[in-house]
Design a protein around this motif. Structure first.
Motif, PDB file in Angstrom:
ATOM      1  N   LEU A   1       0.957  -1.273   0.008  1.00 32.76           N
ATOM      2  CA  LEU A   1       0.124   0.069   0.089  1.00 32.76           C
ATOM      3  C   LEU A   1       1.015   1.244  -0.085  1.00 32.76           C
ATOM      4  O   LEU A   1       1.512   1.362   0.823  1.00 32.76           O
TER       5      LEU A   1
ATOM      6  N   ARG B   1      -0.049   5.048   0.243  1.00 32.51           N
ATOM      7  CA  ARG B   1      -1.245   6.068   0.402  1.00 32.51           C
ATOM      8  C   ARG B   1      -0.603   7.357  -0.232  1.00 32.51           C
ATOM      9  O   ARG B   1       0.400   7.862   0.334  1.00 32.51           O
TER      10      ARG B   1
ATOM     11  N   GLU C   1      -2.356  10.242  -0.773  1.00 32.88           N
ATOM     12  CA  GLU C   1      -3.125  11.369  -0.260  1.00 32.88           C
ATOM     13  C   GLU C   1      -2.058  12.321   0.237  1.00 32.88           C
ATOM     14  O   GLU C   1      -2.117  13.619   0.427  1.00 32.88           O
TER      15      GLU C   1
ATOM     16  N   ARG D   1      -2.373   3.357  -4.204  1.00 31.00           N
ATOM     17  CA  ARG D   1      -3.702   3.435  -3.977  1.00 31.00           C
ATOM     18  C   ARG D   1      -3.980   4.824  -4.398  1.00 31.00           C
ATOM     19  O   ARG D   1      -3.471   5.911  -4.076  1.00 31.00           O
TER      20      ARG D   1
ATOM     21  N   ASP E   1      -6.832   8.869  -1.199  1.00 37.20           N
ATOM     22  CA  ASP E   1      -8.082   8.651  -0.081  1.00 37.20           C
ATOM     23  C   ASP E   1      -8.235   9.822   0.511  1.00 37.20           C
ATOM     24  O   ASP E   1      -7.939   9.865   1.773  1.00 37.20           O
TER      25      ASP E   1
ATOM     26  N   LYS F   1      -8.256  12.418   6.733  1.00 35.11           N
ATOM     27  CA  LYS F   1      -7.142  12.836   6.151  1.00 35.11           C
ATOM     28  C   LYS F   1      -7.552  14.004   5.090  1.00 35.11           C
ATOM     29  O   LYS F   1      -7.426  13.979   3.963  1.00 35.11           O
TER      30      LYS F   1
ATOM     31  N   ARG G   1     -15.402  10.763   0.724  1.00 39.48           N
ATOM     32  CA  ARG G   1     -13.895  10.455   0.865  1.00 39.48           C
ATOM     33  C   ARG G   1     -13.320   9.628  -0.181  1.00 39.48           C
ATOM     34  O   ARG G   1     -14.224   8.751  -0.707  1.00 39.48           O
TER      35      ARG G   1
ATOM     36  N   MET H   1     -10.119  -1.823  -2.606  1.00 41.08           N
ATOM     37  CA  MET H   1      -9.936  -1.839  -1.011  1.00 41.08           C
ATOM     38  C   MET H   1     -11.281  -2.544  -0.667  1.00 41.08           C
ATOM     39  O   MET H   1     -12.199  -1.904  -1.209  1.00 41.08           O
TER      40      MET H   1
ATOM     41  N   GLU I   1     -12.851  -2.199   2.564  1.00 34.73           N
ATOM     42  CA  GLU I   1     -13.048  -1.528   3.783  1.00 34.73           C
ATOM     43  C   GLU I   1     -14.274  -0.821   4.131  1.00 34.73           C
ATOM     44  O   GLU I   1     -14.594  -0.230   5.209  1.00 34.73           O
TER      45      GLU I   1
ATOM     46  N   GLY J   1      -8.799  -3.331   4.090  1.00 34.16           N
ATOM     47  CA  GLY J   1      -8.345  -2.214   4.965  1.00 34.16           C
ATOM     48  C   GLY J   1      -8.849  -2.245   6.246  1.00 34.16           C
ATOM     49  O   GLY J   1     -10.284  -1.801   6.507  1.00 34.16           O
ATOM     50  N   SER J   2      -8.286  -2.846   7.181  1.00 32.68           N
ATOM     51  CA  SER J   2      -8.877  -3.525   8.563  1.00 32.68           C
ATOM     52  C   SER J   2      -9.097  -2.230   9.194  1.00 32.68           C
ATOM     53  O   SER J   2     -10.153  -2.326  10.259  1.00 32.68           O
ATOM     54  N   ASN J   3      -8.266  -0.968   8.927  1.00 34.69           N
ATOM     55  CA  ASN J   3      -8.650   0.116   9.895  1.00 34.69           C
ATOM     56  C   ASN J   3      -9.907   0.675   9.731  1.00 34.69           C
ATOM     57  O   ASN J   3     -10.746   0.970  10.630  1.00 34.69           O
ATOM     58  N   ASP J   4     -10.356   0.882   8.410  1.00 38.45           N
ATOM     59  CA  ASP J   4     -11.816   1.481   8.150  1.00 38.45           C
ATOM     60  C   ASP J   4     -12.822   0.185   8.293  1.00 38.45           C
ATOM     61  O   ASP J   4     -13.948   0.504   8.809  1.00 38.45           O
TER      62      ASP J   4
ATOM     63  N   ARG K   1     -11.869   5.265  14.500  1.00 36.27           N
ATOM     64  CA  ARG K   1     -10.655   4.871  14.666  1.00 36.27           C
ATOM     65  C   ARG K   1      -9.941   5.790  15.300  1.00 36.27           C
ATOM     66  O   ARG K   1      -8.794   5.478  15.842  1.00 36.27           O
TER      67      ARG K   1
ATOM     68  N   CYS L   1      -4.035  -4.647   4.200  1.00 37.44           N
ATOM     69  CA  CYS L   1      -3.054  -3.607   4.413  1.00 37.44           C
ATOM     70  C   CYS L   1      -3.398  -2.648   5.543  1.00 37.44           C
ATOM     71  O   CYS L   1      -2.930  -1.561   5.753  1.00 37.44           O
ATOM     72  N   GLY L   2      -4.337  -3.115   6.268  1.00 39.99           N
ATOM     73  CA  GLY L   2      -4.896  -2.129   7.709  1.00 39.99           C
ATOM     74  C   GLY L   2      -3.527  -2.413   8.800  1.00 39.99           C
ATOM     75  O   GLY L   2      -2.776  -3.380   8.482  1.00 39.99           O
TER      76      GLY L   2
HETATM   77  C1  PEP Z   1      -7.457   0.920   6.248  1.00 37.99           C
HETATM   78  O1  PEP Z   1      -8.338   1.367   6.141  1.00 37.99           O
HETATM   79  O2  PEP Z   1      -7.146  -0.317   6.981  1.00 37.99           O
HETATM   80  C2  PEP Z   1      -6.389   1.404   5.253  1.00 37.99           C
HETATM   81  C3  PEP Z   1      -5.311   0.665   4.856  1.00 37.99           C
HETATM   82  O3  PEP Z   1      -6.485   2.615   4.753  1.00 37.99           O
HETATM   83  P1  PEP Z   1      -6.307   4.029   5.527  1.00 37.99           P
HETATM   84  O4  PEP Z   1      -5.769   3.528   6.987  1.00 37.99           O
HETATM   85  O5  PEP Z   1      -5.365   4.760   4.655  1.00 37.99           O
HETATM   86  O6  PEP Z   1      -7.729   4.485   5.785  1.00 37.99           O
END
Ligand code: PEP
Ligand code: MG
Length: 528
Positions: free
Chosen positions: A285, A287, A289, A321, A324, A329, A346, A416, A418, A438-441, A451, A488-489
């Motif tokens: 990944l 990023r 942005e 990517r 984003d 962000k 977004r 992604m 997510e 994207g495990s974060n989102d 988050r 990729c989170g």
């Molecule tokens: C995610 O959401 O897991 C991700 C990898 O994207 P970002 O953290 O940049 O939103």
């Protein structure tokens, strides 16, 4: 035992440090005003010059995000409008230190109350600038911290961090601070242990402090048995790190020999300078942005940035990517102000809404693709039409480059995963060349727990069965349909989450560079 003081907080940069307490204080009180307003104005002008020169020196020794931050501070200081209210106040009789503080306080309050997260985040830089000029005015930078000290205080300015010599160890213990701050990011990048949000307002006594930035705590005036236990824990931690460093040199595989591709997440081309390509399987990944800092980058700037990463990767895969922007962000000039930005315009939604900006990025990517194994993915895809529209724009721009005789290549285009709609019905996205979770989102949307909100951090867990079930379903869908699936989170680099991710069927993780060694070590301990 007896008189030791134990404070607990949150680990912001892992590690252990033992050393003398060094109190972080501000030295503004020492200011002695000069005789006339003219002399005061001269004094403040000189102090701004001194602070600017100090920033320029610091910039020389830094790169990446730290350099961007310092350049932003220098640009602010060079802008006459920042200091002009202070000069007006001095002419009306105020002392230079007060006039400068008041002018900056007003500016900081404006930034802090902004609806725009970008400006709120920048208020820390203004506080840093305020202190630097006050230090220069009073010629009271305070004593430098002795090497190996534990810097203890409310908060620490990024420039103070960068000006400190960390070569002999040491660490940071803050009663305020945040693990999302610039300083925390710098501390993680340099491997300086740091704990924030310590639960007590005690003034740290001088003497030795034990900083445990693995679990988040500090012991002041430790007893002999506490010292011993601390040293054992620190040694065990270092031993685990050595195993990890050992593991980083080899391709990752599980305890029973299943190969797990381990890639890195980057945000800026300069991030790769500190990474040995031999230690990872490529970039999972990038990023983009963050390239869209304060001004929107043109096609050429983007092309050079993407090409630099592909050149570094020397034939290994690189997944870039598309921007984003939005959510947490914001990008000035691109993102819009919204009441609920995580659920707003977004990622791909914004790119499709601003095809003028998106097409520049697409052209830069198509051209860069001739220089390596590039894949491109789209963030925040929620419905198949978004993927189809983005692919159509790629096809149009490729045709235009063709007609103009410009070298280019169509990279595989993936998405992604997510937004829960994709994880729940992945079959609607069977056209995608690949899927990257994207495990974060995904976690924040499944758990309805932002988050970036520590008050609900306990809910924001990738290991919640509901989140894991979705991840497993996506991995199974990919395997059954021969569509590559990766993650990729940040969970991919979390040793505590890795066993569950591998059990869910993932064999392809992309992690923060600082987590690469620990992630590989964790993978080697799992039997799948
Ligand atoms: C995610 O959401 O897991 C991700 C990898 O994207 P970002 O953290 O940049 O939103
Ligand atoms: Mg995301």
């Amino acid at each position: 035992m007896g008189s030791s003081i134990r404070l607990t907080g949150t680990a912001a940069s892992p590690g252990y440090a033992e050393g003398p307490v060094f109190r972080l204080t501000s030295h503004a009180a020492a200011y002695r005003p000069r005789a006339t307003p003219d002399e005061e104005i001269e004094g403040l002008t000189e102090a701004i010059g001194t602070a600017s020169a100090h920033l320029a020196d610091l910039i020389d020794g830094t790169s990446g995000e730290a350099a961007d931050m310092l350049e932003f501070q220098l640009a602010m200081l060079s802008d006459d409008s920042l200091a002009s209210p202070a000069f007006v106040a001095i002419r009306a009789g105020a002392a230079a230190d007060r006039a400068w503080s008041d002018a900056l306080d007003a500016e900081i309050a404006g930034y802090e109350s902004s609806d725009d997260a970008y400006f709120r985040a920048r208020s820390a830089d203004l506080k840093d600038i305020r202190q630097q000029v006050l230090d220069a005015l009073t010629a009271a930078h305070g004593p430098a911290a002795p090497s190996g000290a534990i810097l203890f205080g409310e908060d620490i300015a990024p420039t103070r961090f960068l000006a400190t010599d960390w070569s002999k160890g040491g660490g940071i213990a803050l009663t305020m601070g945040s693990s999302a701050s610039h300083v925390a990011m710098l501390a993680r990048a340099r491997g300086v242990p740091m704990v924030v949000g310590l639960t007590s307002a005690v003034t740290a006594p001088a003497g030795v402090a034990l900083l445990d930035a693995e679990h988040g705590g500090v012991v002041l005036e430790p007893a002999a048995d506490e010292m011993e236990a601390f040293r054992r824990a620190a040694e065990a931690y270092r031993a685990r790190r050595r195993v990890a460093e050992d593991a980083v040199a080899r391709p990752a595989s599980s305890a029973n020999g299943i190969r797990v591709r381990t890639m890195v997440n980057i945000a800026h081309p300069s991030d790769v300078e500190r990474i040995d390509i031999a230690t990872c399987d490529g970039v999972g990944l990038m990023r983009t942005e963050f390239l869209f800092g304060t001004t929107l980058p043109d096609e050429e700037t983007q092309y050079r940035a993407y090409r630099a990463v592909l050149d570094w990767a020397a034939g290994r895969p690189v997944t870039i990517r598309t921007a984003d922007a939005g959510g947490d962000k914001p990008v000035p000039g691109l993102t819009v102000e919204e009441g609920n930005p995580f659920l707003g315009l977004r990622g791909i939604r914004l790119s499709l809404a601003r095809p003028d900006i998106f097409r520049l990025q697409i052209r830069a990517l198509l051209r860069a693709a001739t220089h390596g194994d590039l894949k491109v993915m789209f963030p925040m895809i929620a419905v198949p039409e978004e993927y189809t529209q983005a692919c159509a724009l790629f096809a149009e721009e490729a045709a235009a480059l063709d007609a103009a005789g410009v070298a280019h290549r169509m990279p595989p285009l993936g998405i992604m995963v997510e937004v829960p709609s994709v994880a729940i019905a992945p079959e609607l996205f069977a056209d995608a060349a690949f899927l990257s979770i994207g495990s974060n989102d995904l976690t924040q949307y499944v758990m309805a727990a932002a988050r970036d909100n520590t008050a609900v951090a306990a809910l924001n867990r990738v290991t919640n069965p509901a989140v894991l079930r979705l991840i497993e379903a996506v991995a199974t869908f990919g395997r059954d349909n021969r569509i590559p699936v990766s993650l990729c989170g940040d969970a991919g680099g979390d040793p505590a989450a890795i066993p569950a991710l591998l059990q869910a069927g993932l064999r392809d993780l992309s992690v923060a560079p600082a987590q690469l060694a620990l992630a590989k070590a964790a993978i080697s301990g799992v039997t799948v």
